[in-house]
Design a protein around this motif. Structure first.
Motif, PDB file in Angstrom:
ATOM      1  N   PHE A  42     -26.272  60.806-119.113  1.00  0.00           N
ATOM      2  CA  PHE A  42     -25.566  62.269-118.357  1.00  0.00           C
ATOM      3  C   PHE A  42     -26.233  62.343-117.201  1.00  0.00           C
ATOM      4  CE2 PHE A  42     -25.352  63.534-123.207  1.00  0.00           C
ATOM      5  CZ  PHE A  42     -23.959  63.747-123.156  1.00  0.00           C
ATOM      6  N   SER A  43     -26.648  61.166-116.466  1.00  0.00           N
ATOM      7  CA  SER A  43     -26.969  61.227-115.032  1.00  0.00           C
ATOM      8  C   SER A  43     -25.873  61.739-114.236  1.00  0.00           C
ATOM      9  CB  SER A  43     -27.491  59.813-114.535  1.00  0.00           C
ATOM     10  OG  SER A  43     -26.301  59.075-114.448  1.00  0.00           O
ATOM     11  N   THR A  44     -26.344  62.081-113.136  1.00  0.00           N
ATOM     12  CA  THR A  44     -25.361  62.950-112.184  1.00  0.00           C
ATOM     13  C   THR A  44     -24.309  61.854-111.736  1.00  0.00           C
ATOM     14  OG1 THR A  44     -27.003  64.599-111.660  1.00  0.00           O
ATOM     15  CG2 THR A  44     -25.160  64.249-110.002  1.00  0.00           C
ATOM     16  N   ARG A  46     -20.456  61.923-112.580  1.00  0.00           N
ATOM     17  CA  ARG A  46     -19.478  62.082-111.521  1.00  0.00           C
ATOM     18  C   ARG A  46     -18.323  61.044-111.466  1.00  0.00           C
ATOM     19  NH1 ARG A  46     -18.364  59.573-107.120  1.00  0.00           N
ATOM     20  NH2 ARG A  46     -20.306  58.056-107.335  1.00  0.00           N
ATOM     21  N   ILE A  47     -18.677  59.915-111.786  1.00  0.00           N
ATOM     22  CA  ILE A  47     -17.691  58.738-111.836  1.00  0.00           C
ATOM     23  C   ILE A  47     -16.909  59.039-113.122  1.00  0.00           C
ATOM     24  CG2 ILE A  47     -17.384  56.322-112.400  1.00  0.00           C
ATOM     25  CD1 ILE A  47     -20.191  56.014-110.741  1.00  0.00           C
ATOM     26  N   ARG A  48     -17.465  59.363-114.314  1.00  0.00           N
ATOM     27  CA  ARG A  48     -16.668  59.584-115.476  1.00  0.00           C
ATOM     28  C   ARG A  48     -15.818  60.913-115.378  1.00  0.00           C
ATOM     29  NH1 ARG A  48     -20.673  58.827-118.807  1.00  0.00           N
ATOM     30  NH2 ARG A  48     -21.708  61.011-118.378  1.00  0.00           N
ATOM     31  N   ALA A  49     -15.969  61.873-114.734  1.00  0.00           N
ATOM     32  CA  ALA A  49     -15.201  63.217-114.307  1.00  0.00           C
ATOM     33  C   ALA A  49     -14.017  62.617-113.275  1.00  0.00           C
ATOM     34  CB  ALA A  49     -16.036  64.195-113.609  1.00  0.00           C
ATOM     35  N   SER A  50     -14.422  61.810-112.421  1.00  0.00           N
ATOM     36  CA  SER A  50     -13.168  61.236-111.587  1.00  0.00           C
ATOM     37  C   SER A  50     -12.047  60.603-112.439  1.00  0.00           C
ATOM     38  CB  SER A  50     -13.753  60.419-110.374  1.00  0.00           C
ATOM     39  OG  SER A  50     -12.828  59.779-109.687  1.00  0.00           O
ATOM     40  N   TYR A  51     -12.522  59.720-113.365  1.00  0.00           N
ATOM     41  CA  TYR A  51     -11.682  58.983-114.165  1.00  0.00           C
ATOM     42  C   TYR A  51     -10.806  59.793-115.116  1.00  0.00           C
ATOM     43  CZ  TYR A  51     -13.199  54.153-112.624  1.00  0.00           C
ATOM     44  OH  TYR A  51     -13.553  53.249-111.582  1.00  0.00           O
ATOM     45  N   LEU A  52     -11.467  60.782-115.783  1.00  0.00           N
ATOM     46  CA  LEU A  52     -11.019  61.697-116.856  1.00  0.00           C
ATOM     47  C   LEU A  52      -9.895  62.426-115.726  1.00  0.00           C
ATOM     48  CD1 LEU A  52     -14.045  62.523-119.158  1.00  0.00           C
ATOM     49  CD2 LEU A  52     -11.919  61.187-119.721  1.00  0.00           C
ATOM     50  N   LEU A  53     -10.312  63.085-114.564  1.00  0.00           N
ATOM     51  CA  LEU A  53      -9.427  64.107-113.961  1.00  0.00           C
ATOM     52  C   LEU A  53      -8.140  63.310-113.562  1.00  0.00           C
ATOM     53  CD1 LEU A  53     -12.078  65.807-111.827  1.00  0.00           C
ATOM     54  CD2 LEU A  53     -10.624  66.791-113.610  1.00  0.00           C
ATOM     55  N   LYS A  54      -8.340  62.072-112.959  1.00  0.00           N
ATOM     56  CA  LYS A  54      -7.065  61.298-112.870  1.00  0.00           C
ATOM     57  C   LYS A  54      -6.378  61.058-114.068  1.00  0.00           C
ATOM     58  CE  LYS A  54      -9.287  59.081-108.953  1.00  0.00           C
ATOM     59  NZ  LYS A  54     -10.031  57.845-108.377  1.00  0.00           N
ATOM     60  N   PHE A  55      -6.989  60.599-115.222  1.00  0.00           N
ATOM     61  CA  PHE A  55      -6.221  60.599-116.448  1.00  0.00           C
ATOM     62  C   PHE A  55      -5.305  61.793-116.788  1.00  0.00           C
ATOM     63  CE2 PHE A  55      -6.143  60.348-121.101  1.00  0.00           C
ATOM     64  CZ  PHE A  55      -5.247  59.353-121.345  1.00  0.00           C
ATOM     65  N   LYS A  97     -18.029  62.403-103.528  1.00  0.00           N
ATOM     66  CA  LYS A  97     -19.317  63.238-103.673  1.00  0.00           C
ATOM     67  C   LYS A  97     -19.495  64.503-102.781  1.00  0.00           C
ATOM     68  CE  LYS A  97     -21.526  58.742-104.381  1.00  0.00           C
ATOM     69  NZ  LYS A  97     -22.834  58.103-103.875  1.00  0.00           N
ATOM     70  N   ARG A  98     -18.370  65.115-102.888  1.00  0.00           N
ATOM     71  CA  ARG A  98     -17.953  66.570-102.522  1.00  0.00           C
ATOM     72  C   ARG A  98     -18.009  67.434-103.471  1.00  0.00           C
ATOM     73  NH1 ARG A  98     -19.431  64.159 -98.287  1.00  0.00           N
ATOM     74  NH2 ARG A  98     -17.783  63.900 -96.553  1.00  0.00           N
ATOM     75  N   SER A  99     -18.450  68.681-103.150  1.00  0.00           N
ATOM     76  CA  SER A  99     -18.331  69.801-104.231  1.00  0.00           C
ATOM     77  C   SER A  99     -17.485  70.406-104.601  1.00  0.00           C
ATOM     78  CB  SER A  99     -19.768  70.786-103.950  1.00  0.00           C
ATOM     79  OG  SER A  99     -19.452  71.427-102.712  1.00  0.00           O
ATOM     80  N   PHE A 100     -16.515  70.558-103.644  1.00  0.00           N
ATOM     81  CA  PHE A 100     -15.240  71.440-103.818  1.00  0.00           C
ATOM     82  C   PHE A 100     -14.230  71.148-104.749  1.00  0.00           C
ATOM     83  CE2 PHE A 100     -13.841  68.267-100.830  1.00  0.00           C
ATOM     84  CZ  PHE A 100     -12.537  67.732-101.339  1.00  0.00           C
ATOM     85  N   GLY A 101     -14.294  70.148-105.675  1.00  0.00           N
ATOM     86  CA  GLY A 101     -13.652  69.716-106.862  1.00  0.00           C
ATOM     87  C   GLY A 101     -14.183  69.941-108.006  1.00  0.00           C
ATOM     88  N   ARG A 102     -15.376  70.245-108.320  1.00  0.00           N
ATOM     89  CA  ARG A 102     -16.040  70.879-109.507  1.00  0.00           C
ATOM     90  C   ARG A 102     -15.287  72.163-110.002  1.00  0.00           C
ATOM     91  NH1 ARG A 102     -22.330  71.499-110.233  1.00  0.00           N
ATOM     92  NH2 ARG A 102     -22.139  73.579-110.330  1.00  0.00           N
ATOM     93  N   ALA A 103     -15.270  73.094-109.452  1.00  0.00           N
ATOM     94  CA  ALA A 103     -14.779  74.529-109.557  1.00  0.00           C
ATOM     95  C   ALA A 103     -13.539  74.270-110.546  1.00  0.00           C
ATOM     96  CB  ALA A 103     -14.912  75.686-108.577  1.00  0.00           C
ATOM     97  N   ALA A 134     -14.935  66.857-122.904  1.00  0.00           N
ATOM     98  CA  ALA A 134     -15.409  65.494-122.223  1.00  0.00           C
ATOM     99  C   ALA A 134     -15.263  65.897-120.517  1.00  0.00           C
ATOM    100  CB  ALA A 134     -14.807  64.340-122.485  1.00  0.00           C
ATOM    101  N   THR A 135     -14.155  65.921-120.356  1.00  0.00           N
ATOM    102  CA  THR A 135     -13.951  66.211-118.977  1.00  0.00           C
ATOM    103  C   THR A 135     -14.832  67.556-118.353  1.00  0.00           C
ATOM    104  OG1 THR A 135     -11.600  65.402-118.923  1.00  0.00           O
ATOM    105  CG2 THR A 135     -12.230  66.605-116.844  1.00  0.00           C
ATOM    106  N   LEU A 136     -14.866  68.506-118.998  1.00  0.00           N
ATOM    107  CA  LEU A 136     -15.493  69.949-118.681  1.00  0.00           C
ATOM    108  C   LEU A 136     -17.090  69.390-118.466  1.00  0.00           C
ATOM    109  CD1 LEU A 136     -15.598  73.053-118.361  1.00  0.00           C
ATOM    110  CD2 LEU A 136     -16.117  72.922-121.054  1.00  0.00           C
ATOM    111  N   ILE A 137     -17.752  68.629-119.536  1.00  0.00           N
ATOM    112  CA  ILE A 137     -19.124  68.421-119.553  1.00  0.00           C
ATOM    113  C   ILE A 137     -19.378  67.396-118.072  1.00  0.00           C
ATOM    114  CG2 ILE A 137     -20.680  67.154-120.602  1.00  0.00           C
ATOM    115  CD1 ILE A 137     -19.678  68.256-123.273  1.00  0.00           C
ATOM    116  N   SER A 138     -18.481  66.283-118.223  1.00  0.00           N
ATOM    117  CA  SER A 138     -18.568  65.381-116.953  1.00  0.00           C
ATOM    118  C   SER A 138     -18.422  66.298-115.562  1.00  0.00           C
ATOM    119  CB  SER A 138     -17.601  64.491-116.961  1.00  0.00           C
ATOM    120  OG  SER A 138     -17.860  63.757-118.134  1.00  0.00           O
ATOM    121  N   SER A 139     -17.516  66.948-115.665  1.00  0.00           N
ATOM    122  CA  SER A 139     -17.343  67.728-114.356  1.00  0.00           C
ATOM    123  C   SER A 139     -18.471  68.725-114.126  1.00  0.00           C
ATOM    124  CB  SER A 139     -15.899  68.626-114.405  1.00  0.00           C
ATOM    125  OG  SER A 139     -14.925  67.780-114.497  1.00  0.00           O
TER     126      SER A 139
END
Length: 124
Positions: A7-9, A13-22, A73-79, A113-118
């Motif tokens: 669960f490192s940042t 972040r990498i997992r969130a990027s892949y899951l969001l693209k999926f 590595k920008r914050s505007f994609g998280r919300a 999974a995407t929610l937690i990663s994001s």
């Protein structure tokens, strides 16, 4: 397995990027299906179908831009990523209560999974 590493940042972040693209590609696939729907079956409410196509396209684009924000590595994609996946959890709940388990349960796992990663994929 070290949970701090999982669960490192950076990994989140990498997992969130892949899951969001999926998720974005899944939405684009649904939009293609909806575009082909009038040729496959009768459409009783074309205005609703058009709205779903527009909404799906915009949602897919939004998820893709959120994924790109995680890549940069920008914050505007998280919300938007968190909000979209909270909505997806609600949708999966209604699918499961409607006994559409084949779609609802995988959607719930993907959204969770995407929610937690994001949520964990960015730190100030």
């Amino acid at each position: 397995m070290d949970m701090k590493r999982v669960f490192s940042t950076e990994r989140s972040r990498i997992r969130a990027s892949y899951l969001l693209k999926f998720e974005s590609l899944i939405l684009f696939g649904v939009v293609v299906y909806l575009l082909l729907a009038p040729f496959i079956s009768d459409v009783s409410v074309p205005a609703a179908l058009s709205a779903e196509i527009v909404f799906g396209t915009l949602a897919g684009i939004g998820l893709w831009f959120s994924a790109r924000a995680f890549d940069k590595k920008r914050s505007f994609g998280r919300a938007p990523a968190v909000l979209a996946n909270l909505i997806a959890l609600g949708v999966s709940y209604y699918m499961i209560t409607g006994k559409l388990y084949l779609v609802g349960i995988p959607l719930a796992f993907l959204a969770g999974a995407t929610l937690i990663s994001s949520a964990l994929g960015y730190s100030e």
